[in-house]
Design a protein around this motif. Structure first.
Motif, PDB file in Angstrom:
ATOM      1  N   TYR A 103       0.777  -1.067  -0.194  1.00 25.60           N
ATOM      2  CA  TYR A 103       0.044  -0.034  -0.125  1.00 25.60           C
ATOM      3  C   TYR A 103       0.836   1.220  -0.001  1.00 25.60           C
ATOM      4  O   TYR A 103       1.920   1.402   0.557  1.00 25.60           O
ATOM      5  N   GLN A 104       0.404   2.331  -0.821  1.00 23.01           N
ATOM      6  CA  GLN A 104       1.229   3.472  -0.864  1.00 23.01           C
ATOM      7  C   GLN A 104       1.444   4.255   0.379  1.00 23.01           C
ATOM      8  O   GLN A 104       2.280   4.992   0.550  1.00 23.01           O
ATOM      9  N   PHE A 105       0.261   4.362   1.339  1.00 21.50           N
ATOM     10  CA  PHE A 105       0.102   5.090   2.364  1.00 21.50           C
ATOM     11  C   PHE A 105       1.002   4.468   3.538  1.00 21.50           C
ATOM     12  O   PHE A 105       1.283   5.263   4.626  1.00 21.50           O
ATOM     13  N   THR A 106       1.732   3.329   3.589  1.00 23.12           N
ATOM     14  CA  THR A 106       2.635   2.825   4.347  1.00 23.12           C
ATOM     15  C   THR A 106       4.177   2.694   3.932  1.00 23.12           C
ATOM     16  O   THR A 106       4.512   1.892   4.499  1.00 23.12           O
ATOM     17  N   ALA A 107       4.352   3.315   2.661  1.00 26.52           N
ATOM     18  CA  ALA A 107       5.454   3.159   1.996  1.00 26.52           C
ATOM     19  C   ALA A 107       6.786   3.708   2.976  1.00 26.52           C
ATOM     20  O   ALA A 107       7.984   3.131   3.002  1.00 26.52           O
ATOM     21  N   ASP A 108       6.389   4.692   3.393  1.00 24.85           N
ATOM     22  CA  ASP A 108       7.465   5.334   4.200  1.00 24.85           C
ATOM     23  C   ASP A 108       8.033   4.687   5.499  1.00 24.85           C
ATOM     24  O   ASP A 108       8.973   4.204   5.608  1.00 24.85           O
ATOM     25  N   ARG A 109       6.820   3.839   6.132  1.00 22.73           N
ATOM     26  CA  ARG A 109       7.129   3.089   7.318  1.00 22.73           C
ATOM     27  C   ARG A 109       7.723   1.668   6.834  1.00 22.73           C
ATOM     28  O   ARG A 109       8.728   1.271   7.428  1.00 22.73           O
ATOM     29  N   ALA A 110       7.342   1.294   5.585  1.00 24.71           N
ATOM     30  CA  ALA A 110       8.191   0.012   4.853  1.00 24.71           C
ATOM     31  C   ALA A 110       9.618   0.366   4.785  1.00 24.71           C
ATOM     32  O   ALA A 110      10.495  -0.599   4.710  1.00 24.71           O
ATOM     33  N   GLU A 111       9.730   1.704   4.203  1.00 24.79           N
ATOM     34  CA  GLU A 111      11.204   1.933   3.936  1.00 24.79           C
ATOM     35  C   GLU A 111      12.025   2.075   5.195  1.00 24.79           C
ATOM     36  O   GLU A 111      13.248   1.778   5.254  1.00 24.79           O
ATOM     37  N   GLU A 112      11.263   2.565   6.403  1.00 24.33           N
ATOM     38  CA  GLU A 112      12.018   2.482   7.538  1.00 24.33           C
ATOM     39  C   GLU A 112      12.387   1.189   8.245  1.00 24.33           C
ATOM     40  O   GLU A 112      13.584   1.029   8.589  1.00 24.33           O
TER      41      GLU A 112
END
Length: 701
Positions: free
Chosen positions: A544-553
């Motif tokens: 999901y696009q809206f959790t991309a930043d957390r996945a990157e972390e």
């Protein structure tokens, strides 16, 4: 004379004049000779092509004159005789004209005498009739003035004075509100406007009296219209797509009295609120307000067994009722353009004394769309109250985390839908926003309780260092939440920010839990366990696009733990290969060690090098497999191989340094005297440690 102007054939004019006896018989021969010469020269110099000569010759031809000596001599006399005869004829004719003129003069004299006689008679008659004409003129002027005043009076009465029938039509409740009523009302308003002209003139008293009477009639007319609209609202059927045109017209006219217009809207909104509330209650229970069963309705409470469907059906009914209400009322405010706005503005302008008693909002320009939205919002206010109670009951009575979040997300979906219908400022939207916040709060409470229950239990990492059961359940739950959130109408800009709070409640506690579990584990099990868990979490969030930043972390955290595993594998290579002492000795001596001092260290003694070489030979055949076996519980085989290869590269680089230093020190190494033996051949350091970096890289890749 004629013979002199027309010479005979064979004789020139000069010769004939020279031979004339007159020139020789007179005593003035030279003078006549000169005159004759000039005459001859004049004749000779004349051009017979001249038009006048040609016309004269043509005239002679027309008269039929023969060219003879006699004729030439008599030509002048004949011409003069003709001229004299012509003049005699003219004189004779003029004699007749003179006779006629004398007769005309006599007639004119007779006419002048008759005119003079008539003038005397006219003068006498004028003297006798002048007083009568003056008196008649005065009477005609007075008559014209009276007629003008009579017309003005009639026009004034017709324009400013209303008949008893018109007043009855305007104010009597027994008379219907029809086209005639509005015609009379428009006339009364026009009279009121025209009275301003009277007030600006000398007839102020008359203007005040008419203004007072017209104002009284208009107030009665608007009161009659106000009561009529209220009666019509009671029996108005909004389900009929064609709302009575007379009501729309009446509302446009009543808008000129903003207070009465607002009272009508309040009355209508209150009535519609009760009607819609009763309809919603019937839709929920299948019973009317009086308790009678309505068999045409399927009760939502009985049909929708699933709580999510029950909430969805209630919201769908509310949405359908709101749309129907708006479409039905739209013709009251939008279909006629800005007529209502113009009427309200006209009413405010006509009552300037009320501007200090109205609030600031009333001074704004009337917006038909906003008024429509406000009216529809007030109509569904009762439905909103019942809807709030029912949905809060559903949320409070269920402790399923996913269900509560789905209900909250469903409320958010309809809130966005209602925003498009009613605008941002709406009581219904505030209610739905409150329900959404209540659902999210309940979701957080349930999630915290669930996390707390998990923390009370003793959690141990699985033997295979895979995902613990609580994390598997948490990811499954989070996946359901993300699927639900992905279907919401949240804007792309705020979607990721809004979901951070959900991650904080439904995801971060699990991450902290596995980190706590890993603290009690040893290396490399703790890093392998954390990487396995984080990779599964990262895979779930990347969808999901809206959790991309957390996945990157999470990916960066995996990289950090991968570095720890690289260090572990690197240490394993050094320790198992027997190269640890050599590398430590070189690191302790710096980048450019003293070779003589180096060969004197314990690690670089021949026997130590032999032992290290033997350990290295025993280690290399199975080194890569043994290293991979250390990471066999790492679920990502690709990552395990990358970590091992990175550690092997570092090991090879260290081996290259060791090899280089041994080669450099090989020339300066000397055997101590106590180690010399008579039968042993002196060997170099490189011979004691024969492995090359190329061989190491081949065996470890």
């Amino acid at each position: 004379m004629a013979a002199g102007y027309f010479p005979t054939k064979g004789q020139s004019p000069v010769d004939s004049r020279v031979a004339s006896p007159a020139l020789s018989s007179t005593g003035q021969a030279p003078i006549r000779s000169n005159a004759l010469s000039s005459k001859v020269n004049s004749v000779l110099s004349a051009s017979y092509a001249d038009l006048e000569i040609r016309d004269a010759l043509q005239l002679l031809d027309e008269r039929g004159v023969e060219n003879t000596v006699e004729t030439r001599r008599q030509l002048r006399l004949d011409i003069q005789k003709d001229v004299i005869d012509s003049n005699g004829l003219v004189i004779k004719e003029f004699g007749h004209v003179a006779e006629q003129l004398r007769r005309i003069g006599q007639s004119i004299a007779n006419l002048n005498q008759g005119c003079e006689e008539m003038r005397r008679h006219i003068t006498a008659a004028h003297q006798e009739t002048a007083p009568v004409l003056d008196e008649a003129s005065d009477l005609m002027a007075r008559k014209k003035d009276v007629e003008m005043k009579q017309k003005l009076l009639q026009a004034f009465s017709a324009h400013f004075v209303m008949s008893d029938d018109d007043i009855a039509t305007l104010t009597s409740t027994a008379e219907p509100v029809n086209d005639e009523f509005f015609i009379v009302l428009n006339r009364a308003k026009q009279i009121q406007v025209d009275c301003e002209i009277l007030l600006s003139s000398e007839n102020q008293r008359l203007g005040l009296e008419i203004m007072e009477q017209i104002t009284t009639n208009l107030n009665g007319a608007f009161q009659k219209l106000y009561r009529w609209i209220q009666r019509e609202f009671k029996s108005l059927n909004l389900e009929n797509p064609q709302i009575n045109a007379s009501i729309r017209r009446a509302l446009r006219v009543l808008a000129e009295r903003p207070t009465l217009f607002q009272n009508c809207l309040d009355f209508f909104a209150e009535a519609r609120e009760h009607i819609l509330s009763d309809s919603f209650y019937t839709a929920l229970t299948g019973l009317s307000v009086t308790g009678d069963e309505d068999k045409t309705v399927k009760p939502l409470e009985l049909v929708a067994h699933d709580p999510l469907r029950y909430v969805g059906d209630m919201l769908a009914w509310t949405h359908s009722a709101t749309v129907s209400e708006r479409e039905a009322l739209e013709v009251l405010f939008i279909s006629d353009g800005n007529e209502i706005a113009k009427g309200i503005q006209a009413g405010r302008d006509s009552e300037p004394w009320n501007k200090y008693t109205r609030d600031e909002e009333a001074d704004t320009v009337f917006d038909g769309h906003k008024a429509l939205n406000d009216l529809v919002d007030r109509d569904v206010a009762g439905v909103a109250r019942v809807l709030k109670q029912r949905i809060e009951q559903v949320i409070q009575s269920h402790d399923e985390t996913i269900l509560v979040y789905k209900i909250s997300n469903l409320v958010n979906f309809y809130r966005v839908m209602f925003t498009k219908i009613l605008g941002e400022d709406s009581a219904l939207l505030s209610t739905l926003q409150g329900l959404e916040d209540f659902g999210l709060r309940q979701f957080r409470v349930l999630m915290r309780d669930h996390i707390a229950s998990l923390q009370t239990e003793t959690q141990q990492a699985p033997a295979d260092l895979g995902l613990p059961i609580f994390l598997q359940e948490g990811l499954k739950q989070l996946t359901e939440i993300m699927k639900t959130y992905d279907t919401s109408f949240t804007s792309a800009k705020s979607r990721e920010e809004n979901f951070k709070t959900v991650l904080e409640d439904a995801f971060e506690p699990y991450i902290r839990g596995i980190e706590t579990m890993a603290k009690d584990m040893e290396m490399p099990s703790n890093s392998i366990f954390i990487i396995n868990c984080l990779l599964s979490c990262k895979t779930a969030l990347e969808s999901y696009q809206f959790t991309a930043d957390r996945a990157e972390e999470l990916g960066k955290t995996v990289e950090q733990h991968s570095i720890d595993l690289i260090e572990y594998q690197y240490a394993f290579f050094l320790q198992s290969s027997g190269l640890q002492r050599l590398v430590d000795t070189l690191q302790s001596m710096g980048n450019e060690p003293d070779l003589k001092k180096l060969v004197s260290t314990e690690a670089f003694q021949p026997q130590a090098l032999k032992d290290a070489s033997q350990i290295l030979d025993d280690f290399l055949p199975s080194a890569l497999m043994d290293a991979l076996d250390n990471l066999r519980k790492l679920q990502s085989s690709r990552l395990a191989r990358e970590i091992t290869e990175e550690a092997a590269d570092r090991f090879c680089e260290d081996f290259e340094v060791v090899e280089e230093r041994i080669t450099q020190a090989d020339g300066v190494a000397e055997r101590s005297e106590d180690e010399e033996e008579e039968d042993e051949e002196i060997l170099g350091l490189r011979a004691l440690f024969p492995r090359t970096s190329g061989e190491i890289r081949v065996l470890l890749t």
